[in-house]
Design a protein around this motif. Sequence first.
Motif: not given
Length: 406
Positions: A76-82, A86-88
């Motif tokens: 989730a942290e990677i999704a936020l940084v990138s 749309t990450w669940p």
Amino acid sequence: MDSLITAAGQALARGDPLGALKRVALRDDAAALALRGIAMAQLGDLVRAKALLKSAARAFGPKEAVARARCIVAEAEIALVSRDLTWPVKALDSARVTLEAHGDHANAAHARTLQIRRLLLIGRLDEAESFIADLAPTLLPPPLRSTLQLAVAGIAIRRLHIKEARRALMRAWQAAQQAGIPALGTEVESAALVIDTPAARLIMKGKARPLLLEEVEELFTTGTFVVDACRNVVRGGNTVVSLATRPVLLALARTLAEAWPGDVSREKLLSRAFGAKHADESHRARLRVEIGRLRAELRGLADISATSGGFKLEPRRRSDAVVLAPLVEEEHAAVLAFLADGEAWSSSALAIALDASPRTVQRALEQLSAAGKVQSFGRGRALRWVTPSVPGFPTTLLLPGPLPSG
């Protein structure tokens, strides 16, 4: 847990990814994969980090729910940084519940801070504040305490509570020093620069000058009649009238405020509001209708009177009339403002953050790309958009309103 895994975990906690990799780089067990994934994320290789964390989550057995939940939080942290918005989000909340149930309160709090940061990024400040209320900062380890205070400062900045923001940034700095993580201290320093960077322009009686955040905050407390072209509202004291969905009325209000205390010709109003180069009777009739609508919207704040030359704005409280405008004004400024954070955004993430349709955002990106103002890389779902830092966009604090749908 063996000594190498323990040592690698401690290295990551200190912000030393290379030290962690030296201990687990050649191992493929689940714990090592997870630590390698976090290390690669700290080094900036987010694609490799995501792949390693997914492998680790699969490698952990069915009885290792806590370990899998930690992998989800890291993803989730990677999704936020990138900027993969749309990450669940439900997966993160489920992981947080699992961690809390098993007594891993530190990682559960980390999951909560990620939720807060995401909400702040997309402008849902009330929800972010409600999540912050669930956390006890004094019980958090220094790195999380610093991150949480950065979020508190971000909310305060967006609400123009600058003294509160400074206090939060000071707490974030102190926690970052206790954590001993240089990157975290740098992040706090960058956030602090926002407060001392011009954030908008004040236009009054035909003259413009830059304003700091504290000056913007002070302006809103003076009772001055303000056409806020940054947030597409009109302000007077405690009264705020939103014109975010009324672009014609906003253009008329701004033109009248810029000319105050003088009047504005009908031809100039038609040009600014409708783009009419040659006004005919139908344009004049439409102008009269829209002026009537603007009078109704501003009732209690200002009058609009007809003059021999056009129309004139008259604030009710005998105050000055000013315009608060972005430092940089151009088409698709909101898209550029988000891209100016230096991260790579997908068009779908921008659509979520701007509360606009994906097609509207895609058209904006295509036009900006054709003008050489943004660049893309990757293909398909991996397509991302970036731009060099744009002067005049120090933060997302005074972002323009949502893009017009089309």
